[in-house]
Scaffold this motif. Sequence first.
Motif, PDB file in Angstrom:
ATOM      1  N   ALA A   1       2.383   1.599  -3.503  1.00 33.06           N
ATOM      2  CA  ALA A   1       1.400   2.079  -4.474  1.00 33.06           C
ATOM      3  C   ALA A   1       1.096   3.564  -4.252  1.00 33.06           C
ATOM      4  CB  ALA A   1       0.115   1.261  -4.379  1.00 33.06           C
TER       5      ALA A   1
ATOM      6  N   GLU B   1       0.830  -1.207   0.000  1.00 35.60           N
ATOM      7  CA  GLU B   1       0.000   0.000   0.000  1.00 35.60           C
ATOM      8  C   GLU B   1       0.863   1.256   0.000  1.00 35.60           C
ATOM      9  OE1 GLU B   1      -3.709   2.019   2.517  1.00 35.60           O
ATOM     10  OE2 GLU B   1      -2.501   0.427   3.429  1.00 35.60           O
TER      11      GLU B   1
ATOM     12  N   THR C   1      -4.936  -2.798  -9.161  1.00 34.41           N
ATOM     13  CA  THR C   1      -4.445  -1.703  -8.325  1.00 34.41           C
ATOM     14  C   THR C   1      -4.449  -0.388  -9.082  1.00 34.41           C
ATOM     15  OG1 THR C   1      -3.030  -3.283  -7.145  1.00 34.41           O
ATOM     16  CG2 THR C   1      -2.563  -0.951  -6.828  1.00 34.41           C
TER      17      THR C   1
END
Length: 458
Positions: free
Chosen positions: A205, A202, A229
């Motif tokens: 990203a 996370e 994603t």
Amino acid sequence: MKTNLDNVRRKNVLIVGFGKSGIAAAGVMSQLGAFVTVQDSKRESEIDKGLLSIYRRKGVQFCLDRTPEDPGSFDIVILSPGVSPELPFVQEAKEKGAEITGELELAYRIAKGDYVAITGTNGKTTTTTLTGEIFENSGRKTFVGGNIGVAVAAEAAQSEEGDWLVTECSSFQLETTKYFTPKISAILNLSPDHLNRHHTFENYANAKAKIFANQREDSWFVTNYNDETCRKLAKRCRAKIAWFSRTEEVPCGAFVKDGRITMKDSEGNLTDICGTDEIQIPGGHNVENVLAAAALAWFSGIDGKVIADTVRAFKGVEHRLEYCANIDGVRYYNDSKGTNTDASITAVRGIGENIILIAGGDAKGQNFDCLVKEFPGRVKKLLLMGRDAGMIRESCDKLGFRDYQLCKDMSECVRTAASIAAPGDNVVLSPACASWDMYDNFEQRGRHFKELVKELER
């Protein structure tokens, strides 16, 4: 919005890292009148004397093989991409009020041209290189750099109004940006990488998502329609979205229709670009890279014929499934840019069979099970090297792949591969790891592999 660099004269600036990015940043900041100090973990004897002399004449101070004595004395700290913001002296500087930033942000603030910014886990270098060639062939003055080639700050300092800076951006570069706003940006794909730095997928990203964080409705964001994603992140983007896909038609963007690369504008109008069979670089992943580059160019206003002609002539980039030689019927490929499992999976699938794979290096916190699962029917022998070779071996043992051998270095890997390879085999360097445990960078690693292959031809 570009700010703060009008006021750097006589400010105390710390540049952390004296590699490509740090050298460029130190030059720019000293030229702007700042008091510049460079910190690097290397000893003075490990840095080019001529380079040190040039920068000392510019008034740059050096703090080598140690940390700064008073981190709180700096107004601005500029981190090179490989430097973690979590370093204690960087955190101390931040707590005392220093602005913590990076070379990409610095480059944005000084540039007069517009940015085309490209990131993703894999395919960045190929897509950036091809995009740059399309822009150049369209007659636009174009600078190509960033995470590849020339440091982006060096190019930004030369840019003028109307120029384009086609820039490959890593998560490390993006995480320290604040005002960075490209005219058009792209996230090609996302899979776990650099978790030793970002800790979670996370976080990784979110660092990538900073590429579009400041874009508005008058700009474009290009991303992968088939990457879950990427689709989630796109919901946070205020720019207009152009998708790309090689498996299905997209609402707006680039896709494959009847074997042809096709553009769809925001009103649904279709434009044929060229056939996928005209792409010279192998593999389905490279079709996606071409689609992304074509979309970046098309939605920047470049004519489809220029895009098509450039795609047809493009032969790929060094260190990315680069064909090196055919020696006694054995083909050798340099995929040193394969620094994570996804990249190496792509290489293994692209070659397909009869592979002698050379892998290993700095694992960056990855799990290698997904790579080893691709071996049956494709990889005949795995040759392992580097600091974290044991982690790959553990995945092999767990999943029942026994055809591996530990080697002490690249030279032993290449010699061993040549001794066991038969006509029709493919020796592939695709390490699935970073190079920093054995080499300065993946380019140096790839060049060493190619030198060793050349020695086999003698």
